[in-house]
Design a protein around this motif. Structure first.
Motif, PDB file in Angstrom:
ATOM      1  N   ARG A 111       0.873  -1.644   0.481  1.00 50.06           N
ATOM      2  CA  ARG A 111       0.175   0.289   0.076  1.00 50.06           C
ATOM      3  C   ARG A 111       0.644   1.014  -0.375  1.00 50.06           C
ATOM      4  NH1 ARG A 111      -1.208  -1.238   5.716  1.00 50.06           N
ATOM      5  NH2 ARG A 111      -0.313  -0.913   7.228  1.00 50.06           N
ATOM      6  N   THR A 112       2.440   1.335   0.385  1.00 50.30           N
ATOM      7  CA  THR A 112       3.065   2.208   0.415  1.00 50.30           C
ATOM      8  C   THR A 112       3.999   2.400  -0.623  1.00 50.30           C
ATOM      9  OG1 THR A 112       4.473   1.031   1.618  1.00 50.30           O
ATOM     10  CG2 THR A 112       3.710   2.289   2.679  1.00 50.30           C
ATOM     11  N   ASN A 113       4.322   1.303  -1.527  1.00 50.08           N
ATOM     12  CA  ASN A 113       5.029   1.625  -2.733  1.00 50.08           C
ATOM     13  C   ASN A 113       4.013   0.463  -3.794  1.00 50.08           C
ATOM     14  OD1 ASN A 113       7.427   1.875  -4.167  1.00 50.08           O
ATOM     15  ND2 ASN A 113       7.896  -0.624  -3.623  1.00 50.08           N
ATOM     16  N   GLY A 114       3.368  -0.244  -3.944  1.00 49.83           N
ATOM     17  CA  GLY A 114       2.371  -0.752  -5.392  1.00 49.83           C
ATOM     18  C   GLY A 114       3.349  -1.095  -6.558  1.00 49.83           C
ATOM     19  N   ALA A 504     -16.447  -0.968   0.747  1.00 51.04           N
ATOM     20  CA  ALA A 504     -16.645  -0.561  -1.036  1.00 51.04           C
ATOM     21  C   ALA A 504     -15.666  -1.341  -1.406  1.00 51.04           C
ATOM     22  CB  ALA A 504     -17.125   0.269  -1.250  1.00 51.04           C
ATOM     23  N   ALA A 505     -14.620  -1.206  -1.435  1.00 51.93           N
ATOM     24  CA  ALA A 505     -13.030  -0.719  -1.958  1.00 51.93           C
ATOM     25  C   ALA A 505     -12.555  -2.695  -2.054  1.00 51.93           C
ATOM     26  CB  ALA A 505     -11.829  -0.109  -1.970  1.00 51.93           C
ATOM     27  N   LEU A 506     -12.647  -3.116  -0.618  1.00 50.63           N
ATOM     28  CA  LEU A 506     -12.731  -4.596  -0.509  1.00 50.63           C
ATOM     29  C   LEU A 506     -13.390  -5.544  -1.199  1.00 50.63           C
ATOM     30  CD1 LEU A 506     -11.556  -3.989   2.714  1.00 50.63           C
ATOM     31  CD2 LEU A 506     -10.054  -4.482   1.484  1.00 50.63           C
ATOM     32  N   GLN A 507     -15.031  -5.142  -1.254  1.00 47.25           N
ATOM     33  CA  GLN A 507     -15.380  -6.128  -1.994  1.00 47.25           C
ATOM     34  C   GLN A 507     -15.471  -5.980  -3.590  1.00 47.25           C
ATOM     35  OE1 GLN A 507     -19.456  -4.351  -0.853  1.00 47.25           O
ATOM     36  NE2 GLN A 507     -19.499  -5.021   1.357  1.00 47.25           N
ATOM     37  N   GLU A 514      -3.911  -1.942   0.820  1.00 43.69           N
ATOM     38  CA  GLU A 514      -4.131  -0.573   0.909  1.00 43.69           C
ATOM     39  C   GLU A 514      -5.067   0.225   1.081  1.00 43.69           C
ATOM     40  OE1 GLU A 514      -4.573  -0.285  -3.942  1.00 43.69           O
ATOM     41  OE2 GLU A 514      -3.476  -0.802  -1.941  1.00 43.69           O
ATOM     42  N   PRO A 515      -6.737  -0.520   0.914  1.00 39.61           N
ATOM     43  CA  PRO A 515      -8.017   0.036   2.146  1.00 39.61           C
ATOM     44  C   PRO A 515      -7.849  -0.282   3.156  1.00 39.61           C
ATOM     45  CG  PRO A 515      -8.844  -0.428  -0.418  1.00 39.61           C
ATOM     46  CD  PRO A 515      -7.105  -0.972   0.215  1.00 39.61           C
ATOM     47  N   LEU A 516      -6.875  -1.440   3.318  1.00 37.73           N
ATOM     48  CA  LEU A 516      -7.386  -1.605   5.221  1.00 37.73           C
ATOM     49  C   LEU A 516      -6.736  -1.023   6.262  1.00 37.73           C
ATOM     50  CD1 LEU A 516      -5.677  -5.476   4.650  1.00 37.73           C
ATOM     51  CD2 LEU A 516      -8.069  -4.918   5.071  1.00 37.73           C
ATOM     52  N   LEU A 517      -5.996  -0.132   5.468  1.00 36.44           N
ATOM     53  CA  LEU A 517      -5.291   0.273   6.549  1.00 36.44           C
ATOM     54  C   LEU A 517      -6.267   1.948   7.316  1.00 36.44           C
ATOM     55  CD1 LEU A 517      -2.876   2.061   8.537  1.00 36.44           C
ATOM     56  CD2 LEU A 517      -2.199   3.719   7.018  1.00 36.44           C
ATOM     57  N   ALA A 518      -6.604   2.356   5.623  1.00 34.45           N
ATOM     58  CA  ALA A 518      -7.490   3.652   6.361  1.00 34.45           C
ATOM     59  C   ALA A 518      -8.774   2.664   6.885  1.00 34.45           C
ATOM     60  CB  ALA A 518      -8.611   4.000   4.521  1.00 34.45           C
ATOM     61  N   LEU A 519      -9.438   1.252   6.499  1.00 33.78           N
ATOM     62  CA  LEU A 519     -10.242   0.966   7.600  1.00 33.78           C
ATOM     63  C   LEU A 519      -9.915   0.761   8.213  1.00 33.78           C
ATOM     64  CD1 LEU A 519     -13.169  -0.979   7.534  1.00 33.78           C
ATOM     65  CD2 LEU A 519     -11.829  -2.784   6.389  1.00 33.78           C
ATOM     66  N   PHE A 520      -9.067   0.206   8.979  1.00 39.31           N
ATOM     67  CA  PHE A 520      -8.608  -0.001  10.149  1.00 39.31           C
ATOM     68  C   PHE A 520      -8.729   1.773  11.548  1.00 39.31           C
ATOM     69  CE2 PHE A 520      -5.264   0.041  12.870  1.00 39.31           C
ATOM     70  CZ  PHE A 520      -5.283  -1.038  14.522  1.00 39.31           C
TER      71      PHE A 520
END
Length: 609
Positions: A111-114, A504-507, A514-520
């Motif tokens: 999620r930081t380098n991609g 929604a991003a994870l679905q 990367e959406p996991l950090l925002a979700l957490f």
């Protein structure tokens, strides 16, 4: 006229146009996305999909059109023994990905380098296509101007930031406060990216006449000023090395015009000195000149300039030692380095945030894909530079002067960027330029007649194209979701919106991390304010742990919830211990585990009494 127009838009020409589009697309997206709109959580994460798509879409189109034109006989395959090295490098990437600790991250990137395996294989295809499509001096000159023109736009945007006309809208972390302009998110990215076009623009200014001369001189000035303002010392040194190589080779290869060349080269270096002096004069006492003065003083103190890099390199060597042959997989260093004593010491000092990259591209090659990959890549660069140098010195005749000049520019640019890689971090735009440089020199080294494609060669190319198409599809899919998430965050600016868009991003793209950090982060913040039930927070934590089992923070939060809400000390200890195993230097985990152990001992004493 219609025949001429149709020829210009034939399949083979369309393949070339798509290839040229790679550089403005990837560079401008990397240089413009940070300008307003990113909210911090997605500036590092969700936008990586868009940046990858900007590179992959034109690359995929160029590859498909080239393959079609080749199969139809409109183009002929230009073989080179070193193409097998590219194939071997792709094979090593596959092996490293299969052996990675987190294969999902190794395949798609963190999620930081991609920059996962799919993107790295696409880089290799970019080098191959460059060796097939840059087949004339006209195209050599066209791609030079594409790269220089694109970079000048990015540099102008960066200078607009200096003038206060443009606000990049990014969060200013502590480590960025004393840094320079950063329209590619960090000044290190921007500085490294500007090395090649600065050398190319200077080369054009030294080898052209008329309007091209004036335009290239103007581009050189803009690029030089922007490069100075990035405050990136490694980029300064790399540009200096590249310009020295450019000057020396132009003098050696054109001895009959040595007086004219001396005059132009003297003007170039005078311009470089004037840029630096005007910078120091106009911005005397500002944060920019303070950084410049610190750079000079650091180099005067033995070892001071590279002290921070040395710690990261030591950690990287420790990690390489755990898996020297196949590496740890793309973007897996953050997981593999947590047990390194040097890393633990660095985290205790507050410097662990820089772990995402060793700040040395050659070490990054070895970390990601093993020592064999790194040595092959380094050998490829050295062999291409030496072979190209031999060709330049041999072709000193008048008939070859024009092509020789352009080849010198490309070689000097590669030497400059290779120097920057000693202390650099990279992004998609930088690696696209690097592999294009390699591909061009591959073309120059071949010196063979075109031939009809063999079945094996076509199969290998088709396989690479399929990988690029898969990468493109995933990147575009992720980009659509990222834009949707960003739009929601820009309008709502709330934790609930971030949580909703992250789910929604994870679905829609369950492989993305990367959406996991925002979700957490958003879920914990909502729970602390009473806006999210404990049951929903439990479900979120279990989901985050399931999808990213190597991040310690969710384990610690879950341990605290179990301890205080359920009074289940044993389970709380298990989760706290797991958090500490993943990050041994975490003071919060150590303190909480001690609290849990004390509670367990108290309960045991009470039971025994």
């Amino acid at each position: 006229m219609s025949t001429s127009l149709s020829a210009r838009f034939s399949v083979q020409h369309l393949a070339w146009y798509c290839f040229c589009l790679i550089f403005p697309a990837s560079a401008l997206i990397n240089g413009i996305i940070p300008l307003r709109g990113a909210n911090g959580l997605y500036a590092f994460g969700g936008m990586l999909s868009i940046r990858a798509a900007a590179f992959l879409l034109p690359l995929a189109c160029a590859g498909i059109l080239w393959a079609y034109a080749t199969l139809r006989g409109q183009l002929q395959l230009r073989p080179n023994p070193l193409h097998w090295v590219l194939l071997a490098l792709a094979g090593l990437i596959v092996v490293a990905t299969l052996c990675a600790q987190d294969q999902t991250v190794a395949l798609f990137g963190s999620r930081t380098n991609g920059q996962g395996a799919l993107l790295w294989i696409s880089y290799l295809l970019c080098a191959f296509l460059a060796s097939q499509l840059i087949v004339s001096r006209e195209r050599m000159r066209q791609i030079l101007w594409v790269i220089v023109g694109t970079a000048t736009v990015v540099a102008a945007l960066a200078l607009g930031e200096v003038a206060g006309i443009i606000d990049n809208g990014l969060p200013q972390f502590d480590w960025m406060l004393d840094r320079g302009i950063a329209t590619m998110y960090t000044s290190d990215h921007l500085g490294t990216f500007l090395v090649v076009p600065t050398i190319m623009a200077a080369g054009l200014a030294l080898t052209t006449k008329g309007r091209e001369l004036y335009l290239s001189a103007a581009c050189t000035a803009v690029l030089l000023y922007s490069l100075v303002f990035t405050m990136t010392r490694g980029a300064w040194i790399a540009a200096f090395v590249g310009l020295v190589v450019l000057s020396v080779l132009l003098l050696l290869s054109q001895r009959q015009n040595i007086r004219s060349n001396w005059q132009r080269i003297a003007l170039l270096w005078t311009a470089v000195v004037l840029v630096v002096l005007s910078f120091l004069t106009l911005f005397s006492g500002s944060e920019f000149t303070q950084r410049f003065e610190h750079a000079v003083s650091d180099f005067q103190v033995e070892g001071q300039a590279l002290a921070g890099r040395a710690a990261l390199w030591t950690i990287s060597l420790d990690v390489i030692g755990t898996s020297p042959l196949v590496g740890v997989g793309a973007d897996n260093i953050i997981y593999a380095a947590v047990q390194s004593p040097e890393m633990q010491a660095l985290e205790r000092e507050g410097g662990g945030s820089a772990l995402g990259s060793p700040h040395n591209v050659y070490l990054e090659f070895a970390l990601n894909f093993g020592l064999v990959f790194a040595l092959l890549m380094l050998a490829l660069v050295v062999v291409l530079c030496l072979k190209t140098l031999r060709i330049i010195l041999r072709n000193t005749g008048h008939a070859k002067q024009g092509e020789n000049k352009d080849t010198i520019i490309w070689l000097a640019a590669l030497v400059g960027l290779s120097t920057a890689f000693i202390v650099a971090i990279t992004n998609v735009a930088i690696m696209a330029v690097f592999f294009c440089l390699l591909g061009f020199l591959l073309k120059g080294y071949a010196q063979q007649l075109p031939c009809t494609p063999t079945k094996k060669g076509l199969y290998a190319t088709i396989a690479a194209l399929l990988i690029v198409l898969l990468s493109t599809g995933l990147a575009v899919y992720g980009s659509l979701e990222a834009v949707s998430a960003l739009r929601g965050n820009m309008h709502l600016r709330s934790d609930s919106a971030t949580r909703r868009h992250s789910l929604a991003a994870l679905q829609t793209a369950p492989w993305r991390k990367e959406p996991l950090l925002a979700l957490f982060q958003s879920s914990v913040a909502m729970a602390q304010r009473g806006e999210l039930s404990h049951e929903d927070l439990y479900d979120t934590l279990y989901l985050v742990i399931e999808k990213d089992p190597l991040t310690p923070e969710p384990y610690l939060v879950l341990a605290q919830m179990i301890f205080f809400s359920e009074n289940d000390h044993e389970r709380a200890r298990d989760y706290a211990q797991q958090a500490l195993r993943l990050r041994p230097t975490s003071a919060n985990a150590q303190e909480f585990l001690a609290e849990v152990e004390a509670a367990i001992e108290t309960a045991e004493r009470t039971d025994s009494e």
